[in-house]
Structures are given as C-alpha cells and as structure tokens.
Design an enzyme around this catalytic site. Structure first.
Site, short mmCIF file in Angstrom:
data_model
loop_
_atom_site.label_atom_id
_atom_site.label_comp_id
_atom_site.label_asym_id
_atom_site.label_seq_id
_atom_site.Cartn_x
_atom_site.Cartn_y
_atom_site.Cartn_z
N GLN A 32 0.89 -1.09 0.26
CA GLN A 32 0.21 -0.10 0.40
C GLN A 32 1.43 1.27 -0.13
OE1 GLN A 32 -1.87 -0.48 3.62
NE2 GLN A 32 -0.42 -1.50 4.65
N TYR A 62 -9.65 4.74 19.51
CA TYR A 62 -9.48 3.67 18.92
C TYR A 62 -8.80 2.48 19.80
CZ TYR A 62 -8.76 0.68 14.94
OH TYR A 62 -8.67 -0.79 14.45
N GLU A 107 1.56 -8.00 11.20
CA GLU A 107 1.32 -6.94 10.99
C GLU A 107 2.00 -7.61 9.73
OE1 GLU A 107 -0.08 -3.95 10.48
OE2 GLU A 107 0.54 -4.39 8.51
N ASP A 138 1.94 -12.46 6.67
CA ASP A 138 -0.64 -12.79 6.38
C ASP A 138 -0.57 -13.18 8.10
OD1 ASP A 138 -2.77 -13.67 4.01
OD2 ASP A 138 -2.95 -13.67 6.09
N ASP A 157 -6.72 -5.83 14.07
CA ASP A 157 -6.49 -4.71 14.36
C ASP A 157 -6.12 -4.00 12.83
OD1 ASP A 157 -4.09 -1.96 15.33
OD2 ASP A 157 -6.23 -1.68 14.49
N1 LIG Z 1 -15.48 3.09 9.43
C1 LIG Z 1 -15.23 3.84 8.60
C2 LIG Z 1 -13.34 3.63 7.67
C3 LIG Z 1 -12.86 3.83 9.46
N2 LIG Z 1 -11.61 3.19 8.45
C4 LIG Z 1 -10.89 3.34 9.56
C5 LIG Z 1 -8.75 2.45 8.73
C6 LIG Z 1 -7.95 1.74 9.93
C7 LIG Z 1 -8.29 1.05 11.05
N3 LIG Z 1 -7.31 0.64 11.94
C8 LIG Z 1 -6.88 1.92 12.42
C9 LIG Z 1 -5.77 0.97 12.88
C10 LIG Z 1 -5.28 1.25 14.38
N4 LIG Z 1 -3.95 1.19 15.36
C11 LIG Z 1 -9.76 1.71 11.35
C12 LIG Z 1 -11.30 1.78 10.28
#
Ligand SMILES: NCCCN[C@H]1CC[C@H](NCCCN)CC1
EC number: 2.5.1.16
Length: 289
Positions: A32, A62, A107, A138, A157
């Site tokens: 990516q 989060y 990861e 993976d 995560d």
């Molecule tokens: N629900 C809307 C999209 C939100 N995108 C986020 C992209 C990152 C993801 N992990 C974050 C990793 C942080 N440790 C959470 C959803």
C-alpha cells in the site's frame, strides 16, 4: 500547506478533511501507499492508501477501546495475539495488563512498523515491551500455523476491507481465529461504522454467530478523524466459560506497570459498559435473534 481529504468509495459522497502543515513521509510498500503528515490540529497523521489510520490526538479512543473491551472482559488474560496493529498502539495498551505473559503480533506490512517507530514514538512504544514478539506476514497464514486453543485473546486491528485487510473480514479468517482461541477465549475486531456500513456489519455478525458459540456483541466508540466520527468492534467469545462483555471483570491495573507509564486517556469501566448501547436502527440488525 493545504488540506488532506479522505475520499473513498467506502464512504461515497462525503470526506473528512484535515489541514496539512507539512508532509513528513511518502512511500510505497509491497502492499500500500504510506504517508505521514503534520496536521494543524490533530498532531501527526498516518495514512494508508488515502485512508486515515490514526492521528496523535484521537488514537487513544480507538487503541484503548479495541484492547480493553476484550482484555477487561476475562479474568486473567495470559496469551494475546494482535493481527494487524503494526503502528504498535494496541501493544502499548496490552502492556497495561500485568497478567499477560506473551504478546504476539502479526503485521503484513513492515513499512508500517518502521514508519510508526520513526514518526509515532508514543504509539510504537508498545514494541519495547519484552513480552512482544513481532511476526511480519499474513495473519491468515499465521493463524493456520498456531496450535489449537493457544490464545486467551485475539485483537484484529485491521484497516478496511478494501486492500490488504480484505480477507480479515471473511468467514475462513473468523474460523481460524476461533480455532486459535481457548474455550471462553475472546476476539475483538475492527468492525466499521454503523452510519456507513450496516451491511458489512450485518454480514460480520451473521458469520460470528455461526462461528463463535459463546457471546457475540457489537460495541462502538467515537474517533473524530474516522469517517462518520464513530468506529465499532465485534466482541466474540468461544464456547466455554461464559463471558459477559458488558460488565468488565478485570479492571485495568494501576498505571505503574505499563511500558508507556502514561495514564489512560479514554477507557474507563463506565464507558466500557456504555459502548454496547446501540441506537435502535443498529440494535435491530445486530441483536436480531
Ligand atoms: N469505518 C469507516 C472507515 C474507518 N477506517 C479506519 C481505518 C483504520 C482502521 N484501523 C486503525 C489502525 C490503528 N491501530 C480503523 C478504521
């Protein structure tokens, strides 16, 4: 200077924007595009393929919730696996639990680890915990190689279902998580937004109800820099000692034993319980018997 707008087919017709002071890193890994920029009001920001992953200002909401909702729901977590989470924030939070003896993290993208260590030291500090073992690869393959019933808790995560994380939203992956968990073990996965993705959530809930024969619950938190300002989590337990996610049994210890020495900014036992309260339009879909 200028503005970064998070435009994506995953949230058509809307885009959250952040004012940019300076772009600090831009690169392309095997998986990516990776970018870091200094924002005017949210600190540094990590972006993968144009999608905001975390900002220094609100990542606590989060990382703390995705970690403590599962780990505070079982009495004595010892072995924890993190799938994704290459920025290290979940590791920082897991390290607050003194009962934990082993923290494995898988990861897929090494560049995320390196960029986080360089630009987000207060997040990547989680890697300094001696209990942490990093596997680059993976998550699906990693779980297949894990002996049955190894972990007390698995935390997924992930980024979103478009890109490297796509398979982490599919049934075979949930089955491999269930196999890797002990009876009464728990999993917490990133489960999108009730405002944007009720259909994705519906599929995840239906898969989880088939696979996890303990309890299956959806919780949510507020993250201002994620689209719609909220993000959810699937909390599931395998058959065995019952788990009541809504009433934490394992309070966070005092803050002396965690690697970052910083106090919790977001999580507490009241917000733990409140996180499972859903608006009617979501409860209808998620709690549907
Ligand atoms: N629900 C809307 C999209 C939100 N995108 C986020 C992209 C990152 C993801 N992990 C974050 C990793 C942080 N440790 C959470 C959803």
């Amino acid at each position: 200077p200028g503005w970064f707008s998070e435009i994506s087919p995953m949230w058509p017709g809307e885009a959250h924007s952040l004012k940019v002071e300076k772009i600090l890193f831009q690169g392309k890994s095997d998986y990516q595009n990776v970018m870091v920029f200094q924002s005017s009001t949210y600190g540094k920001v990590l972006v993968l393929d144009g999608v905001i992953q975390l900002t220094e200002r609100d990542e606590c909401a989060y990382q703390e919730m995705i970690t403590h909702l599962p780990l505070c729901s079982i009495p004595n977590p010892k072995k924890v696996l993190v799938i994704g989470g290459g920025d290290g924030g979940v590791l920082r939070e897991v390290s607050r639990h003194s009962s934990v003896e082993q923290i494995d993290i898988c990861e897929i993208d090494k560049m995320v680890v390196e960029v986080s260590k360089q630009y987000f030291p207060d997040v990547a500090i989680g890697y300094q915990d001696p209990r942490v073992k990093l596997h680059i690869g993976d998550g699906v393959a990693f779980l297949k190689a894990v002996p049955e019933g190894t972990y007390d808790a698995v935390i997924v995560d992930s980024s979103d279902p478009i890109g490297p994380a796509q398979e982490l939203f599919e049934k075979p992956f949930f089955e491999s998580v269930a196999r890797a968990l002990r009876p009464g073990g728990v999993v917490c996965t990133q489960a999108e937004s009730i405002w944007l993705h009720m259909h994705i959530i519906e599929d995840i809930v239906s898969n989880c109800r088939q696979i996890f024969k303990g309890s299956v619950n959806y919780a949510w938190t507020t993250v201002p820099t994620y689209p719609s300002g909220v993000i959810g989590f699937m909390l599931c337990s395998t058959e065995g000692p019952s788990v009541d996610f809504k009433h934490p049994v394992n309070p966070i210890d005092s803050n002396d034993n965690n690697i970052s020495k910083r106090p919790l900014k977001f999580y507490n036992s009241e917000i733990h319980t409140a996180a499972f309260c859903l608006p009617s339009f979501a409860r209808k879909v998620i709690d549907a018997k």
